[in-house]
Design a protein around this motif. Structure first.
Motif, PDB file in Angstrom:
ATOM      1  N   PHE A 195       0.826  -1.202   0.000  1.00 16.62           N
ATOM      2  CA  PHE A 195       0.000   0.000   0.000  1.00 16.62           C
ATOM      3  C   PHE A 195       0.861   1.254   0.000  1.00 16.62           C
ATOM      4  O   PHE A 195       0.519   2.251  -0.618  1.00 16.62           O
ATOM      5  CB  PHE A 195      -0.940   0.002   1.201  1.00 16.62           C
ATOM      6  CG  PHE A 195      -2.038   1.001   1.044  1.00 16.62           C
ATOM      7  CD1 PHE A 195      -3.116   0.710   0.245  1.00 16.62           C
ATOM      8  CD2 PHE A 195      -1.981   2.228   1.667  1.00 16.62           C
ATOM      9  CE1 PHE A 195      -4.125   1.633   0.066  1.00 16.62           C
ATOM     10  CE2 PHE A 195      -2.979   3.158   1.492  1.00 16.62           C
ATOM     11  CZ  PHE A 195      -4.062   2.855   0.691  1.00 16.62           C
ATOM     12  N   LEU A 202       0.092  -6.848   3.954  1.00 16.49           N
ATOM     13  CA  LEU A 202       0.474  -5.937   2.887  1.00 16.49           C
ATOM     14  C   LEU A 202       1.974  -5.943   2.674  1.00 16.49           C
ATOM     15  O   LEU A 202       2.485  -5.302   1.776  1.00 16.49           O
ATOM     16  CB  LEU A 202       0.027  -4.510   3.229  1.00 16.49           C
ATOM     17  CG  LEU A 202      -1.469  -4.255   3.109  1.00 16.49           C
ATOM     18  CD1 LEU A 202      -1.819  -2.934   3.742  1.00 16.49           C
ATOM     19  CD2 LEU A 202      -1.880  -4.254   1.655  1.00 16.49           C
ATOM     20  N   VAL A 222      -4.341  -4.584  -5.051  1.00 23.97           N
ATOM     21  CA  VAL A 222      -3.770  -4.775  -3.719  1.00 23.97           C
ATOM     22  C   VAL A 222      -4.866  -5.199  -2.748  1.00 23.97           C
ATOM     23  O   VAL A 222      -4.654  -6.043  -1.882  1.00 23.97           O
ATOM     24  CB  VAL A 222      -3.073  -3.487  -3.245  1.00 23.97           C
ATOM     25  CG1 VAL A 222      -2.694  -3.588  -1.788  1.00 23.97           C
ATOM     26  CG2 VAL A 222      -1.842  -3.235  -4.069  1.00 23.97           C
ATOM     27  N   GLY A 223      -6.074  -4.629  -2.919  1.00 22.00           N
ATOM     28  CA  GLY A 223      -7.191  -5.015  -2.064  1.00 22.00           C
ATOM     29  C   GLY A 223      -7.487  -6.496  -2.181  1.00 22.00           C
ATOM     30  O   GLY A 223      -7.629  -7.204  -1.178  1.00 22.00           O
ATOM     31  N   MET A 260      -4.554  -0.171  -6.700  1.00 29.75           N
ATOM     32  CA  MET A 260      -5.059  -0.274  -5.328  1.00 29.75           C
ATOM     33  C   MET A 260      -6.107  -1.372  -5.226  1.00 29.75           C
ATOM     34  O   MET A 260      -6.133  -2.133  -4.253  1.00 29.75           O
ATOM     35  CB  MET A 260      -5.654   1.064  -4.912  1.00 29.75           C
ATOM     36  CG  MET A 260      -6.100   1.106  -3.486  1.00 29.75           C
ATOM     37  SD  MET A 260      -6.481   2.771  -3.001  1.00 29.75           S
ATOM     38  CE  MET A 260      -8.122   2.954  -3.641  1.00 29.75           C
ATOM     39  N   LEU A 261      -6.960  -1.472  -6.237  1.00 23.45           N
ATOM     40  CA  LEU A 261      -7.971  -2.534  -6.237  1.00 23.45           C
ATOM     41  C   LEU A 261      -7.290  -3.898  -6.206  1.00 23.45           C
ATOM     42  O   LEU A 261      -7.681  -4.799  -5.448  1.00 23.45           O
ATOM     43  CB  LEU A 261      -8.833  -2.397  -7.483  1.00 23.45           C
ATOM     44  CG  LEU A 261     -10.087  -3.249  -7.580  1.00 23.45           C
ATOM     45  CD1 LEU A 261     -11.008  -2.931  -6.442  1.00 23.45           C
ATOM     46  CD2 LEU A 261     -10.782  -3.006  -8.897  1.00 23.45           C
ATOM     47  N   TYR A 285      -4.846  -8.343  -0.448  1.00 21.00           N
ATOM     48  CA  TYR A 285      -4.900  -8.190   0.997  1.00 21.00           C
ATOM     49  C   TYR A 285      -5.987  -9.077   1.595  1.00 21.00           C
ATOM     50  O   TYR A 285      -5.778  -9.731   2.613  1.00 21.00           O
ATOM     51  CB  TYR A 285      -5.146  -6.726   1.369  1.00 21.00           C
ATOM     52  CG  TYR A 285      -5.341  -6.528   2.840  1.00 21.00           C
ATOM     53  CD1 TYR A 285      -4.275  -6.698   3.713  1.00 21.00           C
ATOM     54  CD2 TYR A 285      -6.586  -6.205   3.365  1.00 21.00           C
ATOM     55  CE1 TYR A 285      -4.445  -6.551   5.065  1.00 21.00           C
ATOM     56  CE2 TYR A 285      -6.762  -6.055   4.719  1.00 21.00           C
ATOM     57  CZ  TYR A 285      -5.683  -6.232   5.576  1.00 21.00           C
ATOM     58  OH  TYR A 285      -5.862  -6.088   6.917  1.00 21.00           O
ATOM     59  N   GLU A 291       1.293   7.666  -6.129  1.00 25.09           N
ATOM     60  CA  GLU A 291       0.427   8.824  -6.327  1.00 25.09           C
ATOM     61  C   GLU A 291       1.169  10.120  -6.049  1.00 25.09           C
ATOM     62  O   GLU A 291       0.923  11.135  -6.710  1.00 25.09           O
ATOM     63  CB  GLU A 291      -0.828   8.713  -5.466  1.00 25.09           C
ATOM     64  CG  GLU A 291      -1.785   7.622  -5.931  1.00 25.09           C
ATOM     65  CD  GLU A 291      -2.264   7.841  -7.361  1.00 25.09           C
ATOM     66  OE1 GLU A 291      -2.321   8.991  -7.816  1.00 25.09           O
ATOM     67  OE2 GLU A 291      -2.566   6.837  -8.020  1.00 25.09           O
ATOM     68  N   SER A 334      -5.662   3.676  -9.163  1.00 22.57           N
ATOM     69  CA  SER A 334      -6.807   3.072  -8.490  1.00 22.57           C
ATOM     70  C   SER A 334      -6.894   1.585  -8.784  1.00 22.57           C
ATOM     71  O   SER A 334      -7.197   0.781  -7.892  1.00 22.57           O
ATOM     72  CB  SER A 334      -8.096   3.747  -8.942  1.00 22.57           C
ATOM     73  OG  SER A 334      -7.998   5.124  -8.759  1.00 22.57           O
ATOM     74  N   PHE A 351       1.603   2.273  -3.350  1.00 20.37           N
ATOM     75  CA  PHE A 351       0.530   3.052  -3.965  1.00 20.37           C
ATOM     76  C   PHE A 351       0.635   4.518  -3.580  1.00 20.37           C
ATOM     77  O   PHE A 351       0.500   5.410  -4.429  1.00 20.37           O
ATOM     78  CB  PHE A 351      -0.831   2.479  -3.541  1.00 20.37           C
ATOM     79  CG  PHE A 351      -1.982   3.405  -3.791  1.00 20.37           C
ATOM     80  CD1 PHE A 351      -2.441   3.602  -5.080  1.00 20.37           C
ATOM     81  CD2 PHE A 351      -2.590   4.084  -2.756  1.00 20.37           C
ATOM     82  CE1 PHE A 351      -3.491   4.463  -5.329  1.00 20.37           C
ATOM     83  CE2 PHE A 351      -3.636   4.949  -2.989  1.00 20.37           C
ATOM     84  CZ  PHE A 351      -4.082   5.137  -4.277  1.00 20.37           C
ATOM     85  N   VAL A 352       0.897   4.778  -2.290  1.00 23.63           N
ATOM     86  CA  VAL A 352       0.957   6.170  -1.831  1.00 23.63           C
ATOM     87  C   VAL A 352       2.083   6.913  -2.545  1.00 23.63           C
ATOM     88  O   VAL A 352       1.908   8.011  -3.069  1.00 23.63           O
ATOM     89  CB  VAL A 352       1.140   6.224  -0.304  1.00 23.63           C
ATOM     90  CG1 VAL A 352       1.355   7.652   0.154  1.00 23.63           C
ATOM     91  CG2 VAL A 352      -0.062   5.636   0.383  1.00 23.63           C
TER      92      VAL A 352
END
Lengths: 127, 493
Positions: free
Chosen positions: B121, B177, B167-168, B164-165, B171, B128, B161, B124-125
């Protein structure tokens, strides 16, 4: 079929929202609507995360103490996993930042060309 | 341990003081990452727990050989480029120079963060952070750059996004993570549908960021219309880090062979990469604007990286990583060279390069070295990474790869030698047919060009980094065996 959809309602909803968001970004000509589509898209993913961490009958992930002793049993199945929520807070911050930057872009574009329609904008820019 | 690397990176968030601090920050992190590379070579992987929390709970930064290697490339190229584009930045950003440099810092912070992080995650940060800074920098170009920047913003955010999906999905299937732990858990129970879906989403998300072929549409406009100080910085390093993140997925998130055997992502990379090489090169041949030409050539070179990765063999990975380095160096040399040419003369069209070779011997010399490296003439560096890619192709009996990579060298030669020909063999034109006003007309970046166009060598502080980068392509080519044996081969095992 309907039962299945109802049982996993949040996932279907986020899938639907993703589709709406994609349509907004691809199908709409107005740049503002594209941005809104992108926002819907991101919210859908946030919804997906939150729905995934849902657990019925569970409580807050806080240790309750009395006189220095932990009184609640620390069984993981009794708690909602807090991590996805924390992650989504971060994701919301990120998407707010993106939206802010995008809106600033749109303001600049509008001041320059007085137009936010993609096709006519492209024509004006090419001149 | 890693604090030495992280502190300058994170501390740079607050800088508003401009060039000197920016350069000091990047230079420092460049030194720190070289030091980190030396440290990792001696002592093995570094780990740093952010905020003192142990890995599965807290965020972990991991610097292994490959991370250190890519970090050295990114920070070194960035510091040279920042020195070289200082005058451009002065001219283009004007009174907003402070915020310009803090955006540059944010961009590099995000990129370095993506390289060193060991947390899905967190990646991802940082992704971005760097992308947002990138959008804003491109947007500074005004005019068409604003539209290109907005399009890049929409597509880039979708990419982020989707990542991130993915990664979701991972997870919820693994409950962690942390990259290392994800790999362990996935090794035990690998075939769940949700994991496969997650892998696919991550692939598409990162593919958008690294401009893999059907997802490359944002790139040419963004590179062409961005300010020169920006595209020189973004073109060599930004997509490279996307490619690096993809490599990281192969190496340390999914178990060995998972992305090849269970989810056919390696095959997808291979096919899209091969298409990308051809599409990028052919599109580059037909461009009149040299920046647009180099942007398309970026697409085709990134596709070479994707092909190396898609082969999935250790040799293919070596090719991909080596090409990350080579492409960063040679693309920055090329972009610096054309930024210098444009700085003194305002030339952006291929046809107007006639005669520049004699007027700007050093700059065009660096351009030539970069171009030779791109094509893959042996002593220069591009040859070796393509050589490894071809070898990996032969090794795994993928003759298409051999053919396409070799063909790409030819195509590259066609579009780059066009420039060399006009620069060295054609006489100087009395007056360029299209000035710069034509290409980037609006807003504050309007350049006040001298009335009569003079073609002469750019100022020394632009020429020296350009020449250094040009020479670096040769030096890195000669010493590539050292790099491969000591850093890459131990790194990917």
């Amino acid at each position: 079929m309907i039962d299945e959809i109802a049982a996993r309602f949040p996932y279907w909803a986020s899938g639907l929202l993703i589709a709406i968001g994609l349509y907004g970004m691809i199908g709409k000509r107005s740049l503002v609507k594209k941005l809104i589509g992108m926002n819907i898209f991101q919210s859908a993913i946030i919804l997906f995360f939150i729905a995934g961490s849902l657990r019925h009958g569970a409580t807050l992930p806080i240790l309750l103490r009395k006189d220095g002793h932990i009184i609640e049993p620390i069984a993981p199945e009794l708690y909602v996993n807090p991590l996805p929520h924390v992650l989504m807070l971060t994701a919301i911050v990120v998407s707010v930042a993106i939206t802010g930057v995008a809106l600033a872009f749109l303001v600049r574009i509008y001041r320059e060309y007085e137009d936010l329609d993609e096709e006519s904008l492209l024509k004006k820019v090419r001149q | 341990m890693l604090a030495a690397l992280i502190v300058p990176v994170l501390a740079r968030f607050r800088h508003e003081l401009g060039y000197i601090i920016a350069l000091a920050g990047v230079g420092l992190s460049s030194v720190a990452s070289i030091w980190a590379l030396a440290y990792v070579l001696d002592n093995g992987t570094m780990r740093y727990n952010l905020g003192g929390w142990a890995p599965p709970i807290g965020i972990e930064y991991v610097v292994d050989l490959i991370a250190a290697f890519v970090a050295v490339i990114v920070t070194s190229v960035a510091s040279l480029v920042i020195i070289g584009t200082r005058r451009w930045a002065d001219r283009e950003a004007g009174d907003r120079l402070g915020s310009f440099y803090s955006l540059v810092m944010l961009l590099i912070t995000g990129l370095v963060g993506m390289i060193v992080t060991g947390d899905l995650f967190n990646l991802f940060v940082f992704l971005e952070i760097s992308s947002l800074a990138g959008y804003a920098l491109i947007f500074l170009g005004g005019g068409r750059a604003m539209l290109a920047g907005f399009r890049y913003l929409i597509l880039g955010s979708v990419g982020g996004s989707l990542y991130m999906l993915g990664v979701g999905f991972l997870y919820f299937s693994t409950g962690t993570l942390n990259m290392g732990e994800t790999k362990e858990i996935l090794t035990d129970e690998a075939t769940a549908r949700s994991v496969q879906a997650g892998a696919a989403f991550i692939f598409v998300g990162l593919g958008l960021k690294m401009a893999l072929v059907p997802m490359h549409l944002w790139l040419p406009d963004a590179y062409t219309f961005a300010p020169s100080s920006v595209n020189t910085l973004i073109a060599p390093i930004m997509t490279k880090v996307g490619a690096y993140a993809m490599i990281r997925m192969f190496l340390s998130v999914f178990p060995d062979g998972y992305l090849k055997d269970i989810v056919p992502i390696a095959d997808a990379l291979l096919v899209l990469g091969l298409t990308g090489i051809i599409v990028g090169s052919v599109a580059a041949m037909s461009q009149k604007d040299i920046r647009r030409m180099l942007a398309y050539s970026s697409i085709s070179q990134l596709a070479v990286i994707a092909v190396g990765l898609g082969l999935g063999t250790p040799l293919g990975l070596v090719a991909a990583l080596l090409h990350i380095m080579n492409h960063a160096v040679m693309k920055s040399a090329l972009f610096m060279a054309i930024a210098s040419v444009r700085f003194t003369s305002g030339i952006t069209q291929v046809a107007d390069f006639a005669g520049t070779g004699r007027r700007m011997p050093f700059t065009m010399g660096a351009f030539t070295l970069g171009a030779l490296a791109m094509v893959g003439i042996p002593p220069a560096s591009g040859f070796f990474s393509k050589w490894y890619a071809v070898q990996a192709g032969i090794e795994s009996n993928q003759w298409v790869v051999v053919f396409v990579v070799l063909a790409s060298s030819l195509l590259t030669a066609v579009y780059l030698f066009r420039i060399l020909e006009s620069a060295y063999l054609h006489p100087l034109k009395p007056e360029p047919s299209h000035g710069d006003q034509h290409a980037s007309g609006f807003g504050k970046t309007d350049l006040d060009m001298p009335a009569e166009v003079q073609i002469r060598e750019a100022p020394l502080d632009m020429t020296i980094p350009t020449v250094l980068l040009g020479l670096a392509t040769v030096v890195l080519g000669v010493f590539n065996a050292v790099i491969v044996i000591n850093i890459l081969e131990p790194g990917i095992v």
